[in-house]
Enzyme design. Structure first.
Site, PDB file in Angstrom:
ATOM      1  N   MET A  37       0.825  -1.214   0.000  1.00 58.62           N
ATOM      2  CA  MET A  37       0.000   0.000   0.000  1.00 58.62           C
ATOM      3  C   MET A  37       0.857   1.261   0.000  1.00 58.62           C
ATOM      4  O   MET A  37       0.424   2.314  -0.459  1.00 58.62           O
ATOM      5  CB  MET A  37      -0.940   0.011   1.210  1.00 58.62           C
ATOM      6  CG  MET A  37      -2.173  -0.846   1.010  1.00 58.62           C
ATOM      7  SD  MET A  37      -3.126  -1.031   2.536  1.00 58.62           S
ATOM      8  CE  MET A  37      -3.472   0.658   2.925  1.00 58.62           C
ATOM      9  N   HIS A  72      -6.160   6.509   7.024  1.00 58.20           N
ATOM     10  CA  HIS A  72      -5.312   6.215   8.179  1.00 58.20           C
ATOM     11  C   HIS A  72      -5.442   4.777   8.677  1.00 58.20           C
ATOM     12  O   HIS A  72      -4.943   4.452   9.733  1.00 58.20           O
ATOM     13  CB  HIS A  72      -5.555   7.220   9.302  1.00 58.20           C
ATOM     14  CG  HIS A  72      -6.996   7.567   9.500  1.00 58.20           C
ATOM     15  ND1 HIS A  72      -7.511   8.789   9.171  1.00 58.20           N
ATOM     16  CD2 HIS A  72      -8.028   6.825   9.930  1.00 58.20           C
ATOM     17  CE1 HIS A  72      -8.805   8.793   9.402  1.00 58.20           C
ATOM     18  NE2 HIS A  72      -9.149   7.623   9.863  1.00 58.20           N
ATOM     19  N   GLY A  73      -6.161   3.924   7.908  1.00 53.51           N
ATOM     20  CA  GLY A  73      -6.242   2.520   8.313  1.00 53.51           C
ATOM     21  C   GLY A  73      -4.975   1.759   7.967  1.00 53.51           C
ATOM     22  O   GLY A  73      -4.148   2.241   7.203  1.00 53.51           O
ATOM     23  N   CYS A  74      -4.828   0.571   8.566  1.00 51.86           N
ATOM     24  CA  CYS A  74      -3.659  -0.272   8.261  1.00 51.86           C
ATOM     25  C   CYS A  74      -3.951  -1.210   7.098  1.00 51.86           C
ATOM     26  O   CYS A  74      -3.059  -1.912   6.620  1.00 51.86           O
ATOM     27  CB  CYS A  74      -3.281  -1.114   9.470  1.00 51.86           C
ATOM     28  SG  CYS A  74      -2.484  -0.165  10.749  1.00 51.86           S
ATOM     29  N   ILE A  75      -5.191  -1.286   6.694  1.00 50.50           N
ATOM     30  CA  ILE A  75      -5.579  -2.274   5.688  1.00 50.50           C
ATOM     31  C   ILE A  75      -5.956  -1.589   4.382  1.00 50.50           C
ATOM     32  O   ILE A  75      -6.717  -0.637   4.384  1.00 50.50           O
ATOM     33  CB  ILE A  75      -6.786  -3.113   6.174  1.00 50.50           C
ATOM     34  CG1 ILE A  75      -6.426  -3.846   7.454  1.00 50.50           C
ATOM     35  CG2 ILE A  75      -7.245  -4.074   5.098  1.00 50.50           C
ATOM     36  CD1 ILE A  75      -5.344  -4.892   7.280  1.00 50.50           C
TER      37      ILE A  75
END
Lengths: 170, 101
Positions: free
Chosen positions: A47, B98-101
């Site tokens: 990501m 701001h998520g980790c996924i």
């Protein structure tokens, strides 16, 4: 703040602390809590545009084993993090129950189940490998593994592939 | 029409105010991020990101993007090689996910 952001090539990076551009993540454990951290790190790397390799060894190979990757469970015995009485952790069905609850909380965060997560990570361009020593030891073949697997490689080949990047063991 | 130099941005280059955004600004943001041209496929993702953020107050995860934007995860990474979720959010003028996924 960084002194020379443009030289180091990423926001926040400096000459002294260059940005990470490549990671090789080793997944060595076969429990749910042993597999997810490595997968989340791999997906998170992609990501951010970071090159990622994932090397599955020992019981960590269950994550890419066709016959097993849908039934990965939380270890309820010998897992003090669960704060569960030791005898209770061994009650039949306990592992399945705790796994089910954990999967529910993860689904809420949009964290996919392991088979779907592995596919997503492969689609993101990360490369997946199985450890040759473990494959030989467990008497497995390429056919035992999911399609996106890039190959079965030796430790030496793993180090070659990891060259110039960071190695993370989980 | 706002230009990149005229709008407030975070240190990482995300727009401070979603309402400053328009399609020309999106093209400028994309060029700055190393995408010389936005194709129909890019726009599909960018529009989906913006729509989702405006509806739900949060950017979609990469998993949701792959399932619902109409563009597969594989293609998402081809369109936005430096990280689809972050880059598409920037071009769409919404805050950094701001998520980790």
């Amino acid at each position: 703040m960084s002194a020379f952001p443009e030289q180091a090539g990423a926001p926040g990076a400096t000459l002294a602390d260059p940005a990470i551009t490549k990671v090789s993540i080793i997944i060595s454990k076969g429990s749910l809590e042993g597999i997810y951290p490595g997968l989340i790190l791999a997906n998170g790397a992609r990501m951010e545009g970071i090159e990622a390799n994932v090397f599955f060894t020992f019981f960590g190979m269950d994550a890419i084993n066709r016959a097993r990757h849908e039934s990965i469970k939380v270890a309820t015995v010998g897992n003090p993090g669960l704060h569960l009485a030791t005898w209770l952790g061994g009650v039949p069905g306990m592992s399945a129950l705790v796994t089910q609850q954990m999967m529910k909380s993860m689904e809420k965060l949009d964290i996919p189940p392991i088979p779907e997560f592995i596919e997503l990570i492969a689609d993101s361009g990360a490369k997946l490998f199985a450890c040759k020593a473990s494959v030989d030891m467990f008497g497995l073949t390429r056919e035992d593994f999911i399609d996106p697997l890039e190959g079965i490689i030796t430790v030496g080949e793993f180090y070659q592939m990891a060259g110039g990047g960071q190695i993370i063991f989980t | 029409m706002p230009t990149l130099t005229a709008v407030a941005r975070t240190p990482e280059g995300f727009l401070e105010h979603v309402e400053d955004w328009d399609r020309e600004l999106a093209r400028e943001l994309a060029r700055e991020a190393g995408l010389p041209e936005l194709t129909d496929r890019h726009w599909l993702v960018v529009d989906y990101m913006r729509r989702t953020f405006l509806e739900k107050g949060d950017a979609p995860t990469i998993r949701t993007l792959g399932k619902e934007s109409g563009v597969s995860v594989k293609e998402l990474y081809q369109l936005f090689p430096k990280g689809p979720a972050k880059l598409a959010a920037k071009v769409a003028g919404i805050p950094k996910p701001h998520g980790c996924i």
